[in-house]
Design a protein around this motif. Structure first.
Motif, PDB file in Angstrom:
ATOM      1  N   GLY A 123      -0.574  -1.632  -1.472  1.00  0.00           N
ATOM      2  CA  GLY A 123      -0.345  -2.027  -0.084  1.00  0.00           C
ATOM      3  C   GLY A 123       0.246  -3.426  -0.030  1.00  0.00           C
ATOM      4  O   GLY A 123       0.187  -4.183  -0.997  1.00  0.00           O
ATOM      5  N   SER A 124       0.831  -3.758   1.109  1.00  0.00           N
ATOM      6  CA  SER A 124       1.444  -5.078   1.261  1.00  0.00           C
ATOM      7  C   SER A 124       1.331  -5.541   2.705  1.00  0.00           C
ATOM      8  O   SER A 124       1.494  -4.757   3.635  1.00  0.00           O
ATOM      9  N   CYS A 164      -0.055   3.023   1.300  1.00  0.00           N
ATOM     10  CA  CYS A 164       0.213   2.260   2.521  1.00  0.00           C
ATOM     11  C   CYS A 164       1.564   1.540   2.437  1.00  0.00           C
ATOM     12  O   CYS A 164       2.598   2.204   2.460  1.00  0.00           O
ATOM     13  N   GLY A 165       1.608   0.214   2.287  1.00  0.00           N
ATOM     14  CA  GLY A 165       2.890  -0.478   2.191  1.00  0.00           C
ATOM     15  C   GLY A 165       3.729   0.071   1.042  1.00  0.00           C
ATOM     16  O   GLY A 165       4.950   0.198   1.143  1.00  0.00           O
ATOM     17  N   GLN A 181       5.312   3.217   2.178  1.00  0.00           N
ATOM     18  CA  GLN A 181       6.459   2.922   3.056  1.00  0.00           C
ATOM     19  C   GLN A 181       7.692   2.560   2.227  1.00  0.00           C
ATOM     20  O   GLN A 181       8.807   2.987   2.527  1.00  0.00           O
ATOM     21  N   GLU A 236       6.340  -8.864  10.524  1.00  0.00           N
ATOM     22  CA  GLU A 236       5.991  -9.331   9.184  1.00  0.00           C
ATOM     23  C   GLU A 236       7.036 -10.295   8.614  1.00  0.00           C
ATOM     24  O   GLU A 236       7.112 -10.490   7.416  1.00  0.00           O
ATOM     25  N   ILE A 244      -5.145   0.895   7.407  1.00  0.00           N
ATOM     26  CA  ILE A 244      -4.907  -0.363   8.118  1.00  0.00           C
ATOM     27  C   ILE A 244      -3.407  -0.594   8.058  1.00  0.00           C
ATOM     28  O   ILE A 244      -2.893  -1.013   7.029  1.00  0.00           O
ATOM     29  N   ALA A 291       0.479  -1.267  10.515  1.00  0.00           N
ATOM     30  CA  ALA A 291       1.241  -1.311  11.754  1.00  0.00           C
ATOM     31  C   ALA A 291       2.319  -0.229  11.719  1.00  0.00           C
ATOM     32  O   ALA A 291       2.815   0.210  12.747  1.00  0.00           O
ATOM     33  N   GLY A 292       2.684   0.201  10.519  1.00  0.00           N
ATOM     34  CA  GLY A 292       3.783   1.136  10.353  1.00  0.00           C
ATOM     35  C   GLY A 292       3.504   2.520  10.933  1.00  0.00           C
ATOM     36  O   GLY A 292       2.394   3.035  10.824  1.00  0.00           O
ATOM     37  N   HIS A 331      -6.009   3.982   2.009  1.00  0.00           N
ATOM     38  CA  HIS A 331      -6.628   3.044   1.070  1.00  0.00           C
ATOM     39  C   HIS A 331      -7.953   3.666   0.611  1.00  0.00           C
ATOM     40  O   HIS A 331      -8.551   4.463   1.329  1.00  0.00           O
TER      41      HIS A 331
HETATM   42  N1  LIG Z   1      -2.076  -2.199   4.210  1.00  0.00           N
HETATM   43  C1  LIG Z   1      -0.758  -2.060   4.128  1.00  0.00           C
HETATM   44  O1  LIG Z   1      -0.179  -1.839   3.070  1.00  0.00           O
HETATM   45  C2  LIG Z   1       0.007  -2.260   5.396  1.00  0.00           C
HETATM   46  C3  LIG Z   1       1.463  -1.957   5.299  1.00  0.00           C
HETATM   47  C4  LIG Z   1       2.284  -2.637   6.372  1.00  0.00           C
HETATM   48  N2  LIG Z   1       2.154  -4.060   6.279  1.00  0.00           N
HETATM   49  C5  LIG Z   1       1.898  -2.133   7.735  1.00  0.00           C
HETATM   50  O2  LIG Z   1       1.149  -2.778   8.425  1.00  0.00           O
HETATM   51  O3  LIG Z   1       2.304  -1.078   8.140  1.00  0.00           O
END
Ligand SMILES: NC(=O)CC[C@H](N)C(=O)O
Length: 498
Positions: A299-300, A333-334, A337, A350, A396, A398-399, A437
């Motif tokens: 994730g990021s 997650c990130g 994406q 971001e 968690i 926003a995407g 996650h």
């Molecule tokens: N936890 C994450 O990897 C979040 C991924 C990205 N930053 C989002 O909010 O969608």
């Protein structure tokens, strides 16, 4: 009925002195004596967060501490969470909800504004529990940050709670740290310090005694205990990720995780790091991705800039090569994406507004939307060639990701409004992405993923059991080495040694 003891706050001489772990251990010590206890941390800075039962977001360490208390985590346990998205700015989360992004200077001014929310959350916990064990942040002796502090003495003073100070002897300079930290506090702050705890001691305690006597004499404060170095303790309470590799035995399955600058929820990998058949290689800046069975993109907190960083490091080329050689790639997650076609951030949530081309291995695209999604989920996971298994985790992000096909999605989550498809599979079944996650925490899901990645006879340990055993072990050590009767005179009878 137990008498009510309002609270105790653990502050540290440095970051990583062992505050989170000590708080978790003290919580378990009390909980197993039948005391209703809750954890609390006024302000946390971490990219490891947890989703609470009430649908908010808090630091993971407080969720672990709540587990130690035997209770569900709530947003009141960590009313202010800062999630850094650049070196100088962070998303500010208050009582579980993202409020706005602020730079460090802006946050200094905001602190006093947010103090009432912190005190309100704390008061709510005090209403519901016999006691609250509180964790400070960093050190209380940062004289430059003192004026607006709400995380250490800036909380202890208005909330009027007693404090103990813990120092890590393993890093050296423990007497200077404790003596100096106390000396830098004001008179009233010093008065609320009930004593010291020395953490991570290894060696012969008789050689330490003269130092302890000196400290007690110089400060007039007792040393409440010396905790031994607890080798192999696994609590998942740490905020920082250590990229240092320890010499390890070669195990059958090699997993490689490129560590992004804004990696979030690296605790996803704890279950793999504990796995007897898996080596996890965390790869940092400047290092190429080594040969592996499975590469996992984590994730990021800043997907587009971490995607650019991945390319800068040349990791995109190495991922392409790994896939050509038949390896597997997974994204969480990130990371999920990034594996898609496009990641767009039209509102600049971001970083600068704009869009970035993804790695293009999954037929999905993501747009970051202002409303963050926070969920704890259960469902099923079905990877190509594998039977369907139970999976659990949390989201968690926003995407909002489009292109997910309800028929071919690998994950199906049970929600109040029916089944929800999550994730995607691509490139000859070699690539798998999901928003979940904690996807390795359920042994059934962990085994299925490792199986898919090439591990034939998979024996996955029960992570929940390991965590529970570790917390018990920690509480045993605390009971043995800390003078708990001096810490909580009201509960002295509970700690009498037989
Ligand atoms: N936890 C994450 O990897 C979040 C991924 C990205 N930053 C989002 O909010 O969608």
């Amino acid at each position: 009925m137990q008498p009510t003891v309002r609270a105790l706050m653990v502050q540290g001489t440095t970051s990583d002195a062992g505050k989170s772990v000590l708080v978790a251990g003290l919580c378990r010590v009390l909980a197993r004596k039948g005391i209703l206890v809750a954890p609390f941390k006024p302000q946390n800075m971490a990219l490891n967060s947890a989703v609470t039962a009430d649908g908010g977001e808090i630091g993971r360490a407080q969720a672990v501490q709540a587990f130690a208390c035997g209770i569900e985590p709530t947003v009141d346990m960590n009313p202010v969470l800062l999630k850094p998205n650049t070196d100088t700015a962070a998303q500010v989360i208050v009582q579980g909800k993202a409020v706005e992004d602020m730079d460090a200077i802006g946050f200094q001014g905001y602190k006093q504004f947010v103090l009432p929310s912190i005190l309100q959350s704390f008061a709510r916990l005090q209403q519901h529990y016999d006691t609250v064990v509180i964790e400070g942040a960093g050190s209380p002796a940062e004289v430059n940050l003192r004026e607006n502090d709400v995380a250490n003495m800036g909380f202890a003073e208005p909330a009027d709670v007693p404090v103990i100070i813990v120092a890590d002897i393993d890093r050296g300079g423990v007497f200077a740290h404790l003596y100096g930290t106390l000396a830098l506090l004001s008179e009233s702050e010093q008065a609320r310090v009930k004593g010291f705890v020395i953490n991570r001691f290894r060696g012969d305690i008789t050689l330490l005694q003269s130092g302890l006597d000196w400290l007690e004499q110089k400060t007039g404060k007792p040393v409440l205990g010396v905790l031994p170095y607890l080798h192999g303790l696994m609590l998942e309470a740490e905020d920082a990720i250590s990229v240092q590799q320890v010499a390890k035995v070669e195990k059958p399955l090699q997993v490689v995780v490129p560590v992004f600058t804004r990696i979030s929820n690296h605790t996803d990998f704890d279950a793999l790091r504990m796995h007897p058949q898996v080596n996890v290689h965390l790869i940092g800046k400047g290092e190429p991705l080594p040969a592996a069975d499975l590469i996992i993109l984590p994730g990021s907190k800043s997907v587009r800039s971490d995607l650019a960083y991945l390319r800068e490091q040349g990791w995109d080329q190495q991922i392409a090569r790994h896939l050509r050689l038949g390896g597997k790639v997974m994204g969480i997650c990130g990371g999920y994406q990034m594996l898609g076609e496009w990641v767009s951030d039209p509102h600049g949530l971001e970083g600068e507004p704009g869009q970035s081309r993804g790695l293009g291995y999954l037929p999905v695209s993501t747009v970051l939307a202002p409303e963050k999604q926070l969920k704890r989920s259960q469902g099923t996971l079905r990877l190509p060639g594998m039977p369907s298994v139970e999976v659990s985790g949390y989201e968690i992000h926003a995407g909002v990701t489009s292109g997910v096909s309800p028929d071919s999605a690998p994950v199906h989550l049970h929600t109040d409004s029916g089944n929800l498809a999550d994730g995607a599979i691509g490139v000859d079944d070699q690539v798998f992405g999901t928003y979940l996650h904690g996807v390795f925490d359920k042994p059934s899901a962990c085994s299925a993923i490792l199986n898919w990645a090439g591990l034939a006879d998979c024996q996955t340990p029960d992570m929940d059991q390991i965590k529970a055993d570790n917390i018990e072990r920690l509480a045993d050590e605390i009971e043995q080495h800390l003078n708990l009767a001096a810490l909580w005179p009201e509960w002295k009878h509970l700690f009498q040694k037989v």
